[in-house]
Design a protein around this motif. Structure first.
Motif, PDB file in Angstrom:
ATOM      1  N   VAL A 173       0.738  -1.158  -0.040  1.00 58.71           N
ATOM      2  CA  VAL A 173      -0.173  -0.156   0.191  1.00 58.71           C
ATOM      3  C   VAL A 173       0.801   1.296  -0.057  1.00 58.71           C
ATOM      4  CG1 VAL A 173      -1.659   1.472   1.448  1.00 58.71           C
ATOM      5  CG2 VAL A 173      -2.078  -1.159   0.998  1.00 58.71           C
ATOM      6  N   ASN A 174       1.950   1.184   0.712  1.00 55.26           N
ATOM      7  CA  ASN A 174       2.803   2.266   0.919  1.00 55.26           C
ATOM      8  C   ASN A 174       3.709   2.593  -0.493  1.00 55.26           C
ATOM      9  OD1 ASN A 174       2.163   3.082   3.655  1.00 55.26           O
ATOM     10  ND2 ASN A 174       4.003   1.691   4.409  1.00 55.26           N
ATOM     11  N   LEU A 175       3.961   1.487  -1.208  1.00 57.16           N
ATOM     12  CA  LEU A 175       4.580   1.777  -2.441  1.00 57.16           C
ATOM     13  C   LEU A 175       3.681   2.196  -3.536  1.00 57.16           C
ATOM     14  CD1 LEU A 175       6.448  -1.580  -2.682  1.00 57.16           C
ATOM     15  CD2 LEU A 175       7.496   0.745  -2.610  1.00 57.16           C
ATOM     16  N   LEU A 176       2.446   1.873  -3.267  1.00 62.14           N
ATOM     17  CA  LEU A 176       1.220   2.276  -4.412  1.00 62.14           C
ATOM     18  C   LEU A 176       1.054   3.711  -3.992  1.00 62.14           C
ATOM     19  CD1 LEU A 176      -1.135  -0.784  -4.308  1.00 62.14           C
ATOM     20  CD2 LEU A 176       0.164   0.017  -6.342  1.00 62.14           C
ATOM     21  N   LEU A 177       1.047   3.909  -2.922  1.00 62.71           N
ATOM     22  CA  LEU A 177       0.926   5.552  -2.412  1.00 62.71           C
ATOM     23  C   LEU A 177       1.948   6.261  -2.736  1.00 62.71           C
ATOM     24  CD1 LEU A 177      -0.708   5.057   1.044  1.00 62.71           C
ATOM     25  CD2 LEU A 177      -1.773   6.158  -0.772  1.00 62.71           C
ATOM     26  N   ILE A 178       3.295   5.924  -2.704  1.00 62.05           N
ATOM     27  CA  ILE A 178       4.448   6.699  -3.038  1.00 62.05           C
ATOM     28  C   ILE A 178       4.413   6.766  -4.698  1.00 62.05           C
ATOM     29  CG2 ILE A 178       6.994   6.535  -3.492  1.00 62.05           C
ATOM     30  CD1 ILE A 178       7.008   5.126  -0.664  1.00 62.05           C
ATOM     31  N   ALA A 179       3.991   5.616  -5.369  1.00 59.39           N
ATOM     32  CA  ALA A 179       4.318   5.577  -6.712  1.00 59.39           C
ATOM     33  C   ALA A 179       2.872   6.638  -7.511  1.00 59.39           C
ATOM     34  CB  ALA A 179       3.888   4.337  -7.323  1.00 59.39           C
ATOM     35  N   PHE A 180       1.886   6.770  -6.590  1.00 62.52           N
ATOM     36  CA  PHE A 180       0.682   7.702  -6.957  1.00 62.52           C
ATOM     37  C   PHE A 180       1.144   9.085  -6.933  1.00 62.52           C
ATOM     38  CE2 PHE A 180      -2.689  10.072  -5.468  1.00 62.52           C
ATOM     39  CZ  PHE A 180      -3.813  10.014  -6.675  1.00 62.52           C
ATOM     40  N   PHE A 181       1.840   9.436  -5.654  1.00 62.59           N
ATOM     41  CA  PHE A 181       2.483  10.809  -5.352  1.00 62.59           C
ATOM     42  C   PHE A 181       3.191  11.179  -6.338  1.00 62.59           C
ATOM     43  CE2 PHE A 181       0.723  10.206  -0.973  1.00 62.59           C
ATOM     44  CZ  PHE A 181      -0.441  11.013  -1.195  1.00 62.59           C
ATOM     45  N   VAL A 182       4.299  10.392  -6.655  1.00 65.41           N
ATOM     46  CA  VAL A 182       5.366  10.563  -7.796  1.00 65.41           C
ATOM     47  C   VAL A 182       4.700  10.789  -8.856  1.00 65.41           C
ATOM     48  CG1 VAL A 182       7.025   9.615  -8.996  1.00 65.41           C
ATOM     49  CG2 VAL A 182       7.179   9.169  -6.601  1.00 65.41           C
ATOM     50  N   LEU A 183       3.838  10.026  -9.458  1.00 67.29           N
ATOM     51  CA  LEU A 183       2.748  10.273 -10.580  1.00 67.29           C
ATOM     52  C   LEU A 183       2.174  11.626 -10.877  1.00 67.29           C
ATOM     53  CD1 LEU A 183       1.782   9.169 -13.630  1.00 67.29           C
ATOM     54  CD2 LEU A 183       0.118   8.076 -11.980  1.00 67.29           C
ATOM     55  N   VAL A 184       1.667  11.805  -9.657  1.00 68.59           N
ATOM     56  CA  VAL A 184       0.982  13.151  -9.388  1.00 68.59           C
ATOM     57  C   VAL A 184       1.735  14.478  -9.729  1.00 68.59           C
ATOM     58  CG1 VAL A 184      -0.373  14.594  -7.970  1.00 68.59           C
ATOM     59  CG2 VAL A 184      -1.136  12.371  -8.275  1.00 68.59           C
ATOM     60  N   LEU A 185       2.884  14.236  -8.853  1.00 67.40           N
ATOM     61  CA  LEU A 185       4.058  15.329  -9.029  1.00 67.40           C
ATOM     62  C   LEU A 185       4.586  15.308 -10.557  1.00 67.40           C
ATOM     63  CD1 LEU A 185       5.565  17.188  -7.232  1.00 67.40           C
ATOM     64  CD2 LEU A 185       7.243  15.310  -6.898  1.00 67.40           C
ATOM     65  N   LEU A 219       2.936  14.442 -13.346  1.00 72.21           N
ATOM     66  CA  LEU A 219       1.894  15.250 -14.084  1.00 72.21           C
ATOM     67  C   LEU A 219       1.902  16.948 -13.711  1.00 72.21           C
ATOM     68  CD1 LEU A 219      -0.980  12.476 -13.663  1.00 72.21           C
ATOM     69  CD2 LEU A 219       0.457  13.251 -15.763  1.00 72.21           C
ATOM     70  N   ILE A 220       1.906  17.186 -12.628  1.00 72.09           N
ATOM     71  CA  ILE A 220       1.906  18.532 -12.108  1.00 72.09           C
ATOM     72  C   ILE A 220       3.243  19.364 -12.881  1.00 72.09           C
ATOM     73  CG2 ILE A 220       2.245  20.389 -10.180  1.00 72.09           C
ATOM     74  CD1 ILE A 220       0.678  18.494  -8.571  1.00 72.09           C
ATOM     75  N   VAL A 221       4.146  18.664 -12.678  1.00 77.22           N
ATOM     76  CA  VAL A 221       5.383  19.324 -13.266  1.00 77.22           C
ATOM     77  C   VAL A 221       5.162  19.552 -14.925  1.00 77.22           C
ATOM     78  CG1 VAL A 221       8.085  19.094 -13.933  1.00 77.22           C
ATOM     79  CG2 VAL A 221       7.120  18.550 -11.679  1.00 77.22           C
ATOM     80  N   LEU A 222       5.021  18.201 -15.445  1.00 80.90           N
ATOM     81  CA  LEU A 222       4.266  18.375 -17.021  1.00 80.90           C
ATOM     82  C   LEU A 222       3.751  19.370 -17.284  1.00 80.90           C
ATOM     83  CD1 LEU A 222       4.671  14.653 -17.667  1.00 80.90           C
ATOM     84  CD2 LEU A 222       6.283  16.244 -18.401  1.00 80.90           C
TER      85      LEU A 222
END
Length: 321
Positions: free
Chosen positions: A292-304, A306-309
């Motif tokens: 679950v923690n890995l999925l959350l980290i992956a999700f936040f990285v993905l969101v970050l 996307l924001i940068v892009l």
């Protein structure tokens, strides 16, 4: 029958495994030792052996061994007080029963449910189920020495749970059946459950205030249970003798110490199983939490990302304008 297995050493297991010709032989060896260690009250080792028997019988496609291993796991977990694990294997047995002809299915399920009621000390339900099983198998087993011996064992165990349920009239009938079958057996040394047979007679003597006769029968039960029988049978006989309150102080102390030693041994093993199962569950929970923690980290990285892009794209659009 689970109680027909003599207690044997681990050297015997090594010998059997070294002479096994195929996966079926290996599953049978582990199954034998799963039963043996169960009778000794060593449920943690019984679980280990039955899981191995389950594995090899599945490879060998030997359905009776597979079903026996499921039963071994169900009763071992239940004896250890791990009811949810026991019920899971109970469900597996129920699903697996369709692999057998209808009569064998019924016998197997009655035996499984019977063992469950025995362990839960639901004696009236155990008596009802044992009576149904006895009626189902009685006719076909009357013709051979082995079959008659089996009926003697079944009727002796049936009488005991009927006594515990308070069904004394039925218990008398079952003991009479035991007498009949015992008299028909030529080789009495091959008969199992004689300890239950003599204990039943002792318990009836107790109800009739015949203490001296009760002692004689209890002595016979104790003598037979010493012959390579496991902790469960010894516990039952010693407990019933102590509850009867027929002995002098010295004998009472003797059986009390013997029973305490058996209970302490069983409790130690049970604690190990519970600890082991808790460890497994904690490990599973931790793994799930890590995932679950890995999925959350992956999700936040993905969101970050996307924001940068998005920001970079905005800047790029401004430059074009």
């Amino acid at each position: 029958n689970q109680s027909n297995v003599n207690i044997v050493s681990s050297d015997k297991l090594k010998y059997l495994l070294s002479h096994a010709k195929n996966d079926g032989d290996i599953s049978s060896a582990y199954l034998f030792f799963g039963r043996s260690t169960y009778l000794e009250g060593d449920y943690i080792t019984s679980i280990k052996y039955n899981k191995k028997a389950l594995f090899y019988s599945k490879i060998a496609k030997i359905d009776p061994n597979y079903a026996d291993a499921l039963l071994g796991l169900m009763i071992s977990y239940r004896r250890a007080g791990l009811i949810s694990e026991s019920e899971a294997y109970m469900d597996s047995i129920d699903l697996f029963k369709e692999h057998f002809p209808s009569k064998i299915q019924k016998q197997g399920m009655l035996y499984t449910v019977m063992k469950k009621y025995d362990i839960d000390e639901n004696f009236c339900k155990a008596a009802e189920t044992r009576e149904e099983l006895f009626k189902l198998v009685e006719f076909e087993n009357k013709q051979t020495e082995t079959g008659i011996s089996y009926l003697f064992a079944l009727s002796s165990q049936l009488a005991y749970v009927q006594i515990k349920c308070g069904q004394f009239d039925k218990a008398i009938e079952s003991i009479a059946l035991s007498d009949t079958y015992l008299n028909k057996v030529k080789n009495r040394d091959s008969v199992y459950m004689k300890e239950f047979y003599y204990m039943n007679k002792a318990l009836f003597c107790v109800t009739e205030n015949k203490s001296n006769e009760a002692k004689i029968y209890f002595d016979s039960a104790s003598m037979y249970v010493q012959r390579d029988k496991g902790i469960l049978l010894k516990k039952t006989i010693y407990s019933e003798r102590l509850n009867a309150e027929i002995d002098d102080v010295d004998n009472t102390l003797y059986y009390l110490k013997a029973l305490n030693a058996l209970v302490n041994k069983e409790t130690t093993i049970t604690k190990k199983i519970i600890s082991s199962e808790l460890s497994k569950k904690q490990h599973i929970i931790l793994n799930k939490q890590r995932n679950v923690n890995l999925l959350l980290i992956a999700f936040f990285v993905l969101v970050l990302v996307l924001i940068v892009l998005f920001i970079l794209n905005k800047k790029h659009q401004k430059k074009i304008k």
